[in-house]
Design a protein around this motif. Structure first.
Motif, mmCIF file in Angstrom:
data_model
loop_
_atom_site.group_PDB
_atom_site.id
_atom_site.type_symbol
_atom_site.label_atom_id
_atom_site.label_comp_id
_atom_site.label_asym_id
_atom_site.label_seq_id
_atom_site.Cartn_x
_atom_site.Cartn_y
_atom_site.Cartn_z
ATOM 1 N N UNK A 36 0.852 -1.188 0.000
ATOM 2 C CA UNK A 36 0.000 0.000 0.000
ATOM 3 C C UNK A 36 0.889 1.239 0.000
ATOM 4 N N UNK A 37 0.554 2.223 -0.836
ATOM 5 C CA UNK A 37 1.383 3.416 -0.975
ATOM 6 C C UNK A 37 0.677 4.643 -0.415
ATOM 7 N N UNK A 38 1.444 5.509 0.252
ATOM 8 C CA UNK A 38 0.927 6.798 0.697
ATOM 9 C C UNK A 38 0.786 7.706 -0.515
ATOM 10 N N UNK A 39 -0.249 8.530 -0.514
ATOM 11 C CA UNK A 39 -0.529 9.407 -1.644
ATOM 12 C C UNK A 39 -0.222 10.849 -1.280
ATOM 13 N N UNK A 71 3.682 9.885 -14.957
ATOM 14 C CA UNK A 71 2.935 8.903 -14.189
ATOM 15 C C UNK A 71 2.746 9.396 -12.774
ATOM 16 N N UNK A 72 2.464 8.482 -11.852
ATOM 17 C CA UNK A 72 2.206 8.892 -10.472
ATOM 18 C C UNK A 72 3.315 8.494 -9.508
ATOM 19 N N UNK A 73 4.443 8.007 -10.040
ATOM 20 C CA UNK A 73 5.537 7.600 -9.163
ATOM 21 C C UNK A 73 6.496 8.756 -8.905
ATOM 22 N N UNK A 74 7.126 8.750 -7.746
ATOM 23 C CA UNK A 74 8.026 9.825 -7.323
ATOM 24 C C UNK A 74 9.460 9.385 -7.603
ATOM 25 N N UNK A 75 10.162 10.165 -8.410
ATOM 26 C CA UNK A 75 11.449 9.749 -8.974
ATOM 27 C C UNK A 75 12.604 10.085 -8.034
ATOM 28 N N UNK A 88 6.551 2.871 -1.472
ATOM 29 C CA UNK A 88 5.302 3.099 -0.734
ATOM 30 C C UNK A 88 4.841 4.553 -0.831
ATOM 31 N N UNK A 89 5.030 5.172 -2.010
ATOM 32 C CA UNK A 89 4.640 6.572 -2.193
ATOM 33 C C UNK A 89 4.190 6.791 -3.629
ATOM 34 N N UNK A 90 3.226 7.678 -3.809
ATOM 35 C CA UNK A 90 2.751 8.011 -5.143
ATOM 36 C C UNK A 90 2.129 9.405 -5.132
ATOM 37 N N UNK A 91 2.118 10.055 -6.311
ATOM 38 C CA UNK A 91 1.362 11.280 -6.460
ATOM 39 C C UNK A 91 -0.126 10.947 -6.536
ATOM 40 N N UNK A 92 -0.967 11.920 -6.240
ATOM 41 C CA UNK A 92 -2.404 11.693 -6.263
ATOM 42 C C UNK A 92 -2.977 11.610 -7.661
ATOM 43 N N UNK A 180 7.524 11.857 3.556
ATOM 44 C CA UNK A 180 7.031 13.237 3.634
ATOM 45 C C UNK A 180 8.134 14.274 3.468
ATOM 46 N N UNK A 181 9.337 13.990 3.945
ATOM 47 C CA UNK A 181 10.449 14.937 3.802
ATOM 48 C C UNK A 181 10.852 15.084 2.344
ATOM 49 N N UNK A 182 10.868 13.979 1.593
ATOM 50 C CA UNK A 182 11.199 14.043 0.177
ATOM 51 C C UNK A 182 10.155 14.862 -0.582
ATOM 52 N N UNK A 183 8.888 14.596 -0.313
ATOM 53 C CA UNK A 183 7.810 15.300 -1.020
ATOM 54 C C UNK A 183 7.785 16.779 -0.644
#
Length: 205
Positions: A36-39, A71-75, A88-92, A180-183
């Motif tokens: 499950x990934x946080x959005x 896409x919705x993945x964080x690079x 475990x992370x994705x854009x909304x 959260x720090x990366x985002x």
């Protein structure tokens, strides 16, 4: 041995593995079923200093981007040629749609534009702001840093000529650990780029 936070198992060198584990990153599609990934989204409201007023109406199409950013993945960029994605992370939503939406909001929030919108909203367009996402990632080549680069063109919609064009780039340090720090760092870097694009556009038309 298992490692909490990994959603896939990939063969990499010992040094690279340590970096991957410490940053909780994995290659997309490498391994078994994803956890499950946080959005996340881009929350900051860019502030445009001394925006010029215009009676023109502006169209903001969806930015173009290579598949890496489309896409919705964080690079996560490990080197010039090696990319991975934040575990475990994705854009909304797809990143280009999020960027488009935030650029429109930034124009609107200046209160200096006669009209701004997306394709299909029925505006009588004077100018288009054509953008390309060139970088939207966390660089780990040294201290972890968010890097956002967007190339923009102001297109005169009346005659089809490019009025001006420019690359906009901003970096922001990653403060703290975890997704959260990366985002948050990406959010800060993008806020600067969005502010610069909007201010430059209004000054150009």
């Amino acid at each position: 041995m298992s490692f909490p936070g990994l959603v896939a198992v990939c063969k990499v060198g010992t040094t690279r593995s340590a970096m991957v584990l410490s940053l909780a990153m994995v290659l997309a599609g490498c391994g078994t079923r994803a956890a499950v990934r946080d959005t996340f989204s881009l929350a900051s409201t860019p502030i445009v200093e001394r925006a010029a007023a215009t009676s023109r109406q502006i169209l903001v199409p969806e930015p173009s981007a290579l598949k890496t950013h489309d896409g919705d993945q964080i690079v996560i960029r490990l080197s010039k040629s090696e990319l991975q994605y934040l575990a475990r992370a994705q854009w909304g939503d797809r990143l280009p749609r999020i960027v488009q939406d935030r650029l429109v909001q930034t124009f609107e929030n200046t209160g200096k534009v006669a009209g701004v919108g997306k394709p299909g909203q029925g505006l009588a367009i004077d100018y288009q702001v054509i953008t390309e996402i060139r970088a939207f990632e966390i660089s780990t080549n040294g201290p972890a840093t968010a890097v956002v680069e967007i190339f923009a063109k102001v297109l005169n919609d009346r005659n089809g000529t490019v009025q001006t064009q420019k690359a906009f780039r901003a970096v922001a340090p990653v403060r703290g650990t975890g997704n959260p720090a990366f985002v948050s760092a990406l959010d800060a870097a993008f806020a600067q780029v969005a502010s610069d694009i909007v201010g430059w556009t209004l000054a150009s038309i």
